[in-house]
Write a protein that holds these residues in place. Sequence first.
Motif, PDB file in Angstrom:
ATOM      1  N   ALA A  60      39.299  36.661  45.488  1.00  0.00           N
ATOM      2  CA  ALA A  60      38.022  36.226  44.914  1.00  0.00           C
ATOM      3  C   ALA A  60      36.856  36.600  45.818  1.00  0.00           C
ATOM      4  O   ALA A  60      36.023  35.775  46.168  1.00  0.00           O
ATOM      5  N   GLY A  61      36.825  37.878  46.194  1.00  0.00           N
ATOM      6  CA  GLY A  61      35.647  38.403  46.880  1.00  0.00           C
ATOM      7  C   GLY A  61      34.678  38.956  45.843  1.00  0.00           C
ATOM      8  O   GLY A  61      34.734  38.617  44.661  1.00  0.00           O
ATOM      9  N   GLU A  62      33.810  39.864  46.275  1.00  0.00           N
ATOM     10  CA  GLU A  62      32.810  40.473  45.387  1.00  0.00           C
ATOM     11  C   GLU A  62      33.471  41.144  44.181  1.00  0.00           C
ATOM     12  O   GLU A  62      33.064  40.949  43.039  1.00  0.00           O
ATOM     13  N   SER A  63      34.524  41.907  44.452  1.00  0.00           N
ATOM     14  CA  SER A  63      35.215  42.649  43.396  1.00  0.00           C
ATOM     15  C   SER A  63      35.912  41.701  42.408  1.00  0.00           C
ATOM     16  O   SER A  63      35.766  41.834  41.188  1.00  0.00           O
TER      17      SER A  63
ATOM     18  N   ASN B 105      40.760  31.388  51.483  1.00  0.00           N
ATOM     19  CA  ASN B 105      39.693  30.477  51.086  1.00  0.00           C
ATOM     20  C   ASN B 105      38.638  31.226  50.267  1.00  0.00           C
ATOM     21  O   ASN B 105      38.260  32.339  50.623  1.00  0.00           O
ATOM     22  N   ILE B 106      38.166  30.641  49.175  1.00  0.00           N
ATOM     23  CA  ILE B 106      37.076  31.238  48.398  1.00  0.00           C
ATOM     24  C   ILE B 106      35.758  30.687  48.935  1.00  0.00           C
ATOM     25  O   ILE B 106      35.612  29.465  49.088  1.00  0.00           O
ATOM     26  N   SER B 107      34.817  31.569  49.242  1.00  0.00           N
ATOM     27  CA  SER B 107      33.537  31.114  49.802  1.00  0.00           C
ATOM     28  C   SER B 107      32.798  30.242  48.783  1.00  0.00           C
ATOM     29  O   SER B 107      32.987  30.373  47.571  1.00  0.00           O
ATOM     30  N   GLU B 108      31.953  29.366  49.308  1.00  0.00           N
ATOM     31  CA  GLU B 108      31.209  28.435  48.433  1.00  0.00           C
ATOM     32  C   GLU B 108      30.346  29.198  47.428  1.00  0.00           C
ATOM     33  O   GLU B 108      30.197  28.785  46.276  1.00  0.00           O
ATOM     34  N   LYS B 109      29.785  30.317  47.873  1.00  0.00           N
ATOM     35  CA  LYS B 109      28.943  31.128  46.984  1.00  0.00           C
ATOM     36  C   LYS B 109      29.725  31.545  45.732  1.00  0.00           C
ATOM     37  O   LYS B 109      29.249  31.397  44.608  1.00  0.00           O
ATOM     38  N   TYR B 110      30.956  32.043  45.954  1.00  0.00           N
ATOM     39  CA  TYR B 110      31.759  32.526  44.823  1.00  0.00           C
ATOM     40  C   TYR B 110      32.365  31.365  44.022  1.00  0.00           C
ATOM     41  O   TYR B 110      32.522  31.460  42.808  1.00  0.00           O
TER      42      TYR B 110
ATOM     43  N   LEU C   8      31.986  30.968  39.875  1.00  0.00           N
ATOM     44  CA  LEU C   8      33.124  30.702  38.979  1.00  0.00           C
ATOM     45  C   LEU C   8      32.918  29.391  38.214  1.00  0.00           C
ATOM     46  O   LEU C   8      33.171  29.323  37.009  1.00  0.00           O
ATOM     47  N   GLU C   9      32.463  28.365  38.914  1.00  0.00           N
ATOM     48  CA  GLU C   9      32.206  27.066  38.267  1.00  0.00           C
ATOM     49  C   GLU C   9      31.128  27.203  37.185  1.00  0.00           C
ATOM     50  O   GLU C   9      31.283  26.719  36.062  1.00  0.00           O
ATOM     51  N   ASP C  10      30.010  27.875  37.542  1.00  0.00           N
ATOM     52  CA  ASP C  10      28.882  28.017  36.608  1.00  0.00           C
ATOM     53  C   ASP C  10      29.283  28.759  35.344  1.00  0.00           C
ATOM     54  O   ASP C  10      28.696  28.556  34.274  1.00  0.00           O
TER      55      ASP C  10
ATOM     56  N   GLU D 235      38.432  29.314  35.462  1.00  0.00           N
ATOM     57  CA  GLU D 235      39.426  28.539  36.219  1.00  0.00           C
ATOM     58  C   GLU D 235      39.803  29.304  37.493  1.00  0.00           C
ATOM     59  O   GLU D 235      39.977  30.527  37.471  1.00  0.00           O
ATOM     60  N   TRP D 236      39.940  28.573  38.617  1.00  0.00           N
ATOM     61  CA  TRP D 236      40.270  29.239  39.884  1.00  0.00           C
ATOM     62  C   TRP D 236      41.090  28.304  40.780  1.00  0.00           C
ATOM     63  O   TRP D 236      41.132  27.102  40.589  1.00  0.00           O
ATOM     64  N   GLU D 237      41.727  28.931  41.782  1.00  0.00           N
ATOM     65  CA  GLU D 237      42.415  28.171  42.835  1.00  0.00           C
ATOM     66  C   GLU D 237      42.261  28.966  44.132  1.00  0.00           C
ATOM     67  O   GLU D 237      42.053  30.181  44.105  1.00  0.00           O
ATOM     68  N   HIS D 238      42.367  28.282  45.262  1.00  0.00           N
ATOM     69  CA  HIS D 238      42.391  29.026  46.530  1.00  0.00           C
ATOM     70  C   HIS D 238      43.379  28.380  47.503  1.00  0.00           C
ATOM     71  O   HIS D 238      43.919  27.317  47.251  1.00  0.00           O
ATOM     72  N   ASN D 239      43.651  29.123  48.584  1.00  0.00           N
ATOM     73  CA  ASN D 239      44.642  28.739  49.602  1.00  0.00           C
ATOM     74  C   ASN D 239      46.056  28.643  49.038  1.00  0.00           C
ATOM     75  O   ASN D 239      46.931  27.998  49.623  1.00  0.00           O
ATOM     76  N   GLN D 240      46.292  29.278  47.896  1.00  0.00           N
ATOM     77  CA  GLN D 240      47.646  29.294  47.304  1.00  0.00           C
ATOM     78  C   GLN D 240      47.676  30.263  46.126  1.00  0.00           C
ATOM     79  O   GLN D 240      46.642  30.683  45.620  1.00  0.00           O
TER      80      GLN D 240
END
Length: 444
Positions: free
Chosen positions: A8-11, A33-38, A42-44, A48-53
Amino acid sequence: MRLVILGAGESGVGTALLGKKEGYEVFVSDFGNISEKYQKVLEDNEIEWEHNQHTEAKILNADVVVKSPGIPDKAPIVKKLHEKGIKVISEIEFVYAFAKNTSIGITGSNGKTTTTLLTYHLLKQEGLDVGLAGNIGESYAKQVAQDPEKLFVLELSSFQLDGNINYKPHIAIITNISPDHLDRYDYKYENYIASKFRITMNQTEEDYLIYDADDEAINNWLQNNKIKAQLVPFSLTKTFDKKGAYLKDENIIAMINDEKITVPVNEIAIEGKHNVKNAMAATLVAQMMRVRKQTIRESLSNFQNAEHRLEKVAKINKVQYINDSKATNVNATYFALESMTTPTVWIVGGVDKGNDYDELMGFVHEKVKAIVCLGIDNEKIKQAFEGIVDVLFEASSMEEAVKLSYRLTEEGDTVLLSPACASFDLFKSYEDRGTQFKNEVTKL
């Protein structure tokens, strides 16, 4: 259709936005970890997303998976996807189905960023509706979601090309090929070369492949493999009759379909033989895209190169400080040393990717007055150059490296940061390394 995105980076986030717009059910999974910016993007957009797994139940039910270029095929989750026969592609491949205009794809071991930026600059100066994406700038997917009609100039890494099936640039460029990232290609140079040539695999007789005709690896591959695209060479040593670019009396001569342009080398803003080649490749694209000769000449003379690529930082006490932190392999540093015209204090070192320093010996002998090794383990560099350069110091921080360099210089010298290595032993990235260098130089 269920679209799963790994990374979940820029790309990755850009791909999620395009997927949502095109009606896919989208799920984004990042093992880190997904950065707060990204997270906010995704939230806006209610994605649906997950991170650290990686939750396998939510990934292995995908119709198609787009993975970040940084995730190797050997990663356990990617292996499981392959075993299930689920298609795993790149962002570039996913976007290709939705982009309404052609693209210009640029790859190579070195020079691809400069050539991409220069090509974009030439087309933009002419007033074309052109975007910049791929391995650089904003996500290709995000930009196509906003404007599918735009023409794009794409910088493409071998990792991005590996995930392509149908992607076809109208104009492809291979700037050069030298050993790099071999850890991702089973340490087989031929696998890496084949990966670069994936840029032309879907091209037809109506498309173009611009390439360095002085490059041994490229020439060997072209002799042994058939391609459909029209070949357009550039060279510093050969000349061409109908199409291509070459050097004559310190002028670039570039020709496409009987259209010829002459550009004096001394009018090009970026210095060094390698940049003459980058200018040749960009000029050929501009001619194909019907950019006026005056625009080409003006654009080549007023272009500013990427940060961290042979970037002139400051002149202090008549000593020039140059930031070439983006030189993360020996071949890139070769070009940097080649372009030095004054006695040079060379800052080198970092995470060695299996480097062979032999090809640098001639330039080091001729141009380098002192070496400052900047890395946790400098043994290989010391062994390579101790017998060639009289003055060799080690530094364990950028502050120490810059202060040492300052003491080793006299009027008319150059201090060159061109590490020939990755940055991860002491820095977050090559950008962080270059920024620290610039900050320390300004403190002198």
